[in-house]
Design an enzyme around this catalytic site. Sequence first.
Site, short mmCIF file in Angstrom:
data_model
loop_
_atom_site.label_atom_id
_atom_site.label_comp_id
_atom_site.label_asym_id
_atom_site.label_seq_id
_atom_site.Cartn_x
_atom_site.Cartn_y
_atom_site.Cartn_z
N LYS A 14 -15.41 -52.22 -110.21
CA LYS A 14 -15.67 -52.92 -108.94
C LYS A 14 -17.18 -53.06 -108.70
O LYS A 14 -17.63 -54.11 -108.29
CB LYS A 14 -15.06 -52.15 -107.75
CG LYS A 14 -13.55 -52.07 -107.76
CD LYS A 14 -13.01 -51.57 -106.43
CE LYS A 14 -13.43 -50.15 -106.08
NZ LYS A 14 -12.82 -49.10 -106.90
N ARG A 89 -8.62 -49.66 -98.03
CA ARG A 89 -7.91 -48.78 -98.95
C ARG A 89 -6.55 -48.39 -98.40
O ARG A 89 -5.81 -47.65 -99.08
CB ARG A 89 -8.73 -47.51 -99.19
CG ARG A 89 -9.58 -47.55 -100.46
CD ARG A 89 -10.42 -46.31 -100.42
NE ARG A 89 -10.84 -45.77 -101.68
CZ ARG A 89 -12.07 -45.95 -102.19
NH1 ARG A 89 -12.92 -46.76 -101.61
NH2 ARG A 89 -12.41 -45.31 -103.28
N ARG A 128 -19.13 -42.48 -116.88
CA ARG A 128 -19.99 -42.69 -115.71
C ARG A 128 -20.56 -41.36 -115.21
O ARG A 128 -21.70 -41.29 -114.78
CB ARG A 128 -19.19 -43.37 -114.60
CG ARG A 128 -20.05 -43.82 -113.45
CD ARG A 128 -19.33 -44.77 -112.53
NE ARG A 128 -18.29 -44.13 -111.77
CZ ARG A 128 -17.52 -44.76 -110.90
NH1 ARG A 128 -17.65 -46.05 -110.70
NH2 ARG A 128 -16.61 -44.11 -110.22
N ARG A 134 -22.34 -38.20 -110.49
CA ARG A 134 -21.83 -38.28 -109.12
C ARG A 134 -20.99 -37.07 -108.77
O ARG A 134 -20.12 -36.68 -109.53
CB ARG A 134 -20.99 -39.56 -108.95
CG ARG A 134 -21.84 -40.74 -108.60
CD ARG A 134 -21.14 -42.05 -108.78
NE ARG A 134 -19.86 -42.11 -108.11
CZ ARG A 134 -19.28 -43.26 -107.78
NH1 ARG A 134 -19.88 -44.40 -108.02
NH2 ARG A 134 -18.10 -43.27 -107.22
N ARG A 145 -8.66 -38.61 -106.93
CA ARG A 145 -9.10 -39.95 -106.53
C ARG A 145 -8.15 -41.02 -107.07
O ARG A 145 -7.81 -41.97 -106.38
CB ARG A 145 -10.53 -40.21 -107.02
CG ARG A 145 -11.54 -39.30 -106.34
CD ARG A 145 -12.95 -39.53 -106.85
NE ARG A 145 -13.45 -40.83 -106.47
CZ ARG A 145 -14.19 -41.61 -107.25
NH1 ARG A 145 -14.52 -41.21 -108.45
NH2 ARG A 145 -14.60 -42.77 -106.81
P1 AMP Z 1 -15.78 -45.13 -103.86
O1 AMP Z 1 -17.21 -45.04 -104.25
O2 AMP Z 1 -15.41 -46.49 -103.31
O3 AMP Z 1 -14.84 -44.71 -104.95
O4 AMP Z 1 -15.56 -44.12 -102.64
C1 AMP Z 1 -15.88 -42.74 -102.76
C2 AMP Z 1 -15.14 -41.94 -101.68
O5 AMP Z 1 -15.51 -42.41 -100.37
C3 AMP Z 1 -13.63 -42.03 -101.71
O6 AMP Z 1 -13.06 -41.15 -102.66
C4 AMP Z 1 -13.29 -41.66 -100.26
O7 AMP Z 1 -13.43 -40.26 -100.05
C5 AMP Z 1 -14.40 -42.34 -99.48
N1 AMP Z 1 -14.05 -43.74 -99.14
C6 AMP Z 1 -14.67 -44.88 -99.57
N2 AMP Z 1 -14.12 -45.97 -99.05
C7 AMP Z 1 -13.10 -45.54 -98.27
C8 AMP Z 1 -12.12 -46.19 -97.47
N3 AMP Z 1 -12.07 -47.53 -97.39
N4 AMP Z 1 -11.23 -45.42 -96.80
C9 AMP Z 1 -11.28 -44.07 -96.86
N5 AMP Z 1 -12.15 -43.40 -97.62
C10 AMP Z 1 -13.06 -44.11 -98.32
#
Ligand code: AMP
Length: 190
Positions: A14, A89, A128, A134, A145
């Site tokens: 993404k 999400r 990654r 990270r 996740r």
């Molecule tokens: P990402 O980098 O998009 O994978 O997001 C990292 C983390 O941020 C996720 O594992 C969630 O803990 C939180 N997060 C990001 N976007 C959302 C969302 N739309 N709803 C809820 N939690 C989110």
Amino acid sequence: MLNLVIFGPPGAGKGTQSQNLIDKYNLAHISTGDIFRAHIKNDTELGKKVKELLANGILVPDSVTISMLEEEVKKNPDAKGFIFDGFPRTVPQAEALDAFLKQNNTSISTVIALDVNQDELKKRIAERKKIENRADDSEDKLMKRIDEYFTKTIHVLPYYEKQGKLNSINGIGKVEDIFDKISKAIDKVI
Ligand code: AMP
């Protein structure tokens, strides 16, 4: 206005494809994951609230995420359009986004869902982790996740399918070839 949702499990590409889309279509990029990480880094009130959740790969509650998203959109009044990356999400988030965009006389133009199987995801996230280090990508959090995606987030797909906006795109292959398919799907709606 061109408003895109880019959708897919952690590690689907993404971030990479969002960057290509921003460059090509001149969109404002809103990645809820990046915004949460920035709050944590800056030790804000919100950052303190969500730190543990991110560290454990658990979704942040909808109310918190939705208000943060709306604030970010409002910060970009001159944007030609948005790319929503990592949001929505959950179905309530998708509904809130539709309602919010409607209030602003706009809507989601199309949804790009990157389709990548779990074995490929694990391989990519391990790579990654080596590069970005990270905090939320440790091996034991990875399954959480992915699990959050396949138990909660996946239900957002039928929501957009019913609206006729869903484009499922195979996310395995060369970045340029995948981007070409994404561009074709977008060019149909502009
Ligand atoms: P990402 O980098 O998009 O994978 O997001 C990292 C983390 O941020 C996720 O594992 C969630 O803990 C939180 N997060 C990001 N976007 C959302 C969302 N739309 N709803 C809820 N939690 C989110």
